[in-house]
Design an enzyme around this catalytic site. Structure first.
Site, mmCIF file in Angstrom:
data_model
loop_
_atom_site.group_PDB
_atom_site.id
_atom_site.type_symbol
_atom_site.label_atom_id
_atom_site.label_comp_id
_atom_site.label_asym_id
_atom_site.label_seq_id
_atom_site.Cartn_x
_atom_site.Cartn_y
_atom_site.Cartn_z
ATOM 1 N N GLY A 1 0.953 -1.153 0.415
ATOM 2 C CA GLY A 1 -0.313 0.745 -0.335
ATOM 3 C C GLY A 1 1.036 1.720 -0.185
ATOM 4 N N GLY B 1 4.928 7.359 2.601
ATOM 5 C CA GLY B 1 5.459 7.015 1.194
ATOM 6 C C GLY B 1 4.852 5.541 1.454
ATOM 7 C CG ASP C 1 -3.198 10.350 12.591
ATOM 8 O OD1 ASP C 1 -3.905 10.547 12.719
ATOM 9 O OD2 ASP C 1 -1.963 9.836 11.731
#
Length: 813
Positions: free
Chosen positions: A504, A509, A622
């Site tokens: 993925g 990145g 996050d």
């Protein structure tokens, strides 16, 4: 003077009317609205309705001082009162206790089977919860402790066997609001004197395992300083079980609920709720014979699953079919017995009397059909003089489990090892050995010369990386053992970062699958030069994950820095991230409700570790579905610690002008003011919880017509009492509704606007794992509707996975 006397008379009269009584007499029957209260005020007897409607009534006993009415005994459980105005509980002329309604129709009665001279019997409710019908000379004519329903109280005897036959049993309610006789019951084993079973109708549902000789077992509760005792008493012709508690202990009860689960419950006066001390079966694989022949439920694991005994393998792809031997028995005297400690012994055993441990083993060894044996010393167990308990099993072993903090040794029969043939010619042995040693010596010398060069190069690289990572503010002075992997090794493992190996990509990145030396599968995160995760975030992530160890956090295998390359090497998780299943219509069916609930609890435990149970206090900042990875068993692991922050000492919150995270998951105080704390992660967890339940993204207004986002949609349904409509259509028909609604309730508590209104993660975990714990009512949350321009900007950047919505100095991901 006359006025004062009249006032005193009226007060005395009113007090006499309000006085609680623990006795029922022939002259004073009990009507709806009346109660008998035990002398110490512990229990009450009266009329009650299990539902809000009073259309049907029952006579029962409940705890008087506990605010949530908890019924422990019901008289007319299968014959409810349908005419409440005419209902009456009274003592008849023949000293029977009778419940009747209109027209003198008898609904229930407790018969006096003892002939006594004259009437005058009374009924008294004792502080133990026992309702006793007794004669004027205090002879017990009848007592509720001999006629159990679904609950065992301290001091109550459950007569398991009488003259070899099953005597008493407790029977569950039919439903949470239906006291009538349910499908589940608990009783002694009709085929042995050593265990109890829970039955679903006439089929076994759960089994205790054979008693191992400990006739009195005690459990200490550190939070209440109380001790619970379980006692098994064998009087030869009768065997019974009873529970007792130490003095000044809080209220305790053992109940069989309508789902077939046995629960030992203790009243928690701080939470005003019942806490579960233990329950059985706790997991699916603990149900009777769920792992098949020669399979066992490994309850010592965090998530118990079925496994095969040593020397056995699964019988096909589905292990619930059981296991078969890897090597068939040949029935020789050299067969060995493998000791399996901490086991719940199998069912269908044969009890052999008057045997020592060695004699018990020989009984099994001499019988080719014997597959296992177990032994215990019953020094005080029997009135018949036999102090041994030798159990042997013929044929299949069924319903085994590995338990924690208990169990006993099970001795499993295995085939004798194959005899090694001896060579008589010494030369045939010595020459190959010497030749092999010479070849190995040459290989070792070559390898040492090559590895020295590689080792020196690796040491130089490791030294550079330690200096590089030590610059992180998060590292402090603590010595962390960094797992370094060479860049060449990573290139080989990923086939030179082949596109075929790519798992993925995102704003940070790309992620590649790799295979290291030794065959270990890994996931390699290769940070791009334009990544929002820069040098500081890379240092942060390496340092944090190297310190943290928890089954619900992703494990860092290694890291690598080579020129401009920054690489993180994680354990490989075959199911990738949660969002790949949750928001994909073709794959979300894999996420049935048990898997979703397992993921919810796993993420909650992982956050609890970060916030409280690790050496550090970590704020993730996050948390989202894309950062929850799933292993082969669909167990969750929190990942991506690049934005995480450490709190030190007594620090409760921090402030930043560089807001990082993902739009929709950020708490109001963080997004608008840059203030973050553990409560910021809890807000994100609440959003994640709503996504898991609904199958919608937080930012999917086009899927929820008429609402700006998932928060507004969830609150609207909750407020209108339609929370069931929030549940993903792929699981709504098969999930336990009460469990899902409780999760929605917890999610709304987590997304409260003010941080102080959100629960701590420890409270969230407690609320998820204790269905009876009360939950506060949530307030209406903010729906976070931004201006059109800001929204479009956010959406555009979210598609690139590097958001840039400007709130203070927002850096979304």
């Amino acid at each position: 003077m006359g006025t004062a006397f009249a006032t005193v008379f009226v007060l005395v009269f009113l007090i006499s009317l309000c006085k609680s009584d623990d006795q029922l007499t022939p002259a004073k029957p009990l009507h709806p609205g009346d109660m008998l209260i035990s002398d110490g005020g512990v229990f009450a007897l009266g009329f009650f309705s299990p539902t809000k409607s009073n259309a049907t009534l029952y006579v029962g006993i409940w705890y008087h001082k506990i605010p949530n009415r908890t019924v422990v005994w019901v008289a007319n459980r299968d014959n409810p009162i349908t005419a409440p105005s005419s209902a009456m509980l009274f003592i008849s002329n023949s000293s029977d206790l009778v419940l009747s309604e209109s027209g003198g129709h008898t609904l229930w009665e407790a018969r006096n089977n003892i002939t006594t001279g004259g009437s005058g019997a009374t009924v008294v409710l004792l502080n133990s919860g026992n309702l006793v019908l007794r004669s004027p000379n205090h002879t017990i004519l009848w007592q509720s402790f001999d006629h159990l329903t679904d609950t065992i109280l301290p001091g109550m005897k459950l007569l398991l066997k009488y003259n070899g036959q099953v005597a008493q049993r407790i029977v569950s309610w039919k439903g949470p609001d239906d006291p009538s006789t349910g499908n589940f019951s608990l009783s002694g084993d009709p085929n042995s004197d050593f265990q109890v079973l829970v039955w679903n109708g006439t089929s076994p549902y759960w089994r205790s395992g054979a008693w191992n000789g400990a006739l009195v077992s005690a459990t200490f509760q550190s939070n209440t300083s109380s001790v619970t005792y379980q006692t098994i008493i064998n009087k030869g012709n009768e065997i019974y079980m009873m529970y007792s508690v130490s003095d000044d202990s809080p209220s305790m009860r053992l109940m069989l609920d309508y789902t077939g689960t046995i629960k030992m419950l203790i009243w928690n006066s701080n939470l005003f709720a019942w806490s579960v001390l233990f329950s059985n079966p706790s997991y699916t694989c603990e149900r009777y014979a769920s792992c098949g022949p020669f399979g066992y439920c490994d309850a010592a694991e965090a998530f118990p699953t079925c496994k095969c005994l040593d020397g056995f393998k699964p019988d096909g792809l589905n292990i619930s079919r059981g296991c078969v031997r890897k090597e068939q028995m040949k029935c020789s005297y050299g067969d060995s017995f493998l000791t399996l400690p901490g086991m719940k012994t199998p069912d269908k055993f044969l009890y052999i009397r008057n045997r020592s441990l060695d004699e018990c083993m020989e009984e099994c060894r001499h019988n080719c059909s014997c597959t296992a044996y177990a032994y215990a010393n019953l020094s005080t167990a029997s009135m018949m003089g036999d102090t041994s308990r030798c159990l042997v099993w013929m044929g299949e072993l069924l319903d085994l489990a590995k338990v924690t903090g208990g169990g006993e040794n099970l001795y499993l029969r295995l085939p004798s090892p194959t005899a090694v043939k001896k060579e008589t010619d010494v030369v045939k042995i010595v020459l190959p050995v010497v030749a092999s040693l010479l070849i190995l010596t040459c290989i070792c010398l070559v390898w040492i010369c090559k590895s020295r060069g590689k080792q020196r190069s690796k040491e130089i690289q490791n030294k550079i990386m330690v200096q590089y990572l030590s610059a992180s503010n998060e590292l402090g002075a603590e010595d962390v053992d960094f797992p370094f992997i060479g860049f060449e090794e990573v290139v080989i493992a990923t086939n030179n970062f082949s596109s075929y190996n790519m798992l993925g990509k995102g704003g940070f990145g790309k992620v590649y699958k790799g295979i290291l030396e030794g065959g270990k599968e890994v996931a390699v995160k290769r940070l791009s030069k334009g990544s929002g995760q820069g040098i500081e975030e890379f240092r942060n992530e390496v340092v944090l994950i190297a310190r943290l160890q928890h089954r619900n956090l992703v494990k860092l295998v290694g890291c690598c820095i080579h020129e401009d390359e920054k690489l993180l090497i994680y354990e490989y998780l075959p199911n990738k991230s949660l969002d790949a299943f949750l928001f994909d219509a073709t794959r979300k069916t894999v996420l049935d409700w048990p898997n979703r609930f397992k993921i919810i609890k796993g993420v909650a435990r992982g956050l609890l570790y970060l916030h409280q149970d690790s050496r550090l206090t970590i704020i993730h900042r996050d948390l989202k579905a894309g950062n929850i990875l799933l292993d082969a068993e669909m167990s969750p692991k929190i990942s991506d610690f690049g934005m995480a922050r450490i709190f030190g000492g007594n620090q409760q919150q921090a402030n930043t002008t560089r807001v990082v995270g993902t739009y929709g998951y950020m708490s109001p105080e963080y997004a608008m003011e840059g203030i973050f704390s553990v409560k910021s992660d809890i807000y994100s967890f609440g959003i994640l919880l709503l996504e898991i339940i609904s199958g919608f993204r937080i930012s999917s207004p086009h899927l929820i017509m008429g609402f700006p986002n998932l928060i507004a949609y969830s609150w609207s349904l909750w407020k209108d009492g339609n929370a069931r409509d929030l549940v993903d259509s792929s699981v709504v028909e098969s999930c336990p509704l009460h469990e899902v609604l409780r999760c929605i309730h917890i999610a709304l508590l987590c997304i409260q606007d003010h941080p102080d209104d959100r629960p701590l993660m420890s409270s969230v975990v407690f609320m998820l794992e204790n269905n009876t714990a009360p939950l506060p009512q949530p307030k209406q949350p903010i729906f976070f509707v931004h201006k059109k321009r800001a929204t479009e900007y956010a959406r555009e950047n979210m598609e690139n996975s590097v958001n840039g919505v400007s709130i203070t100095a927002l850096e979304g991901r």
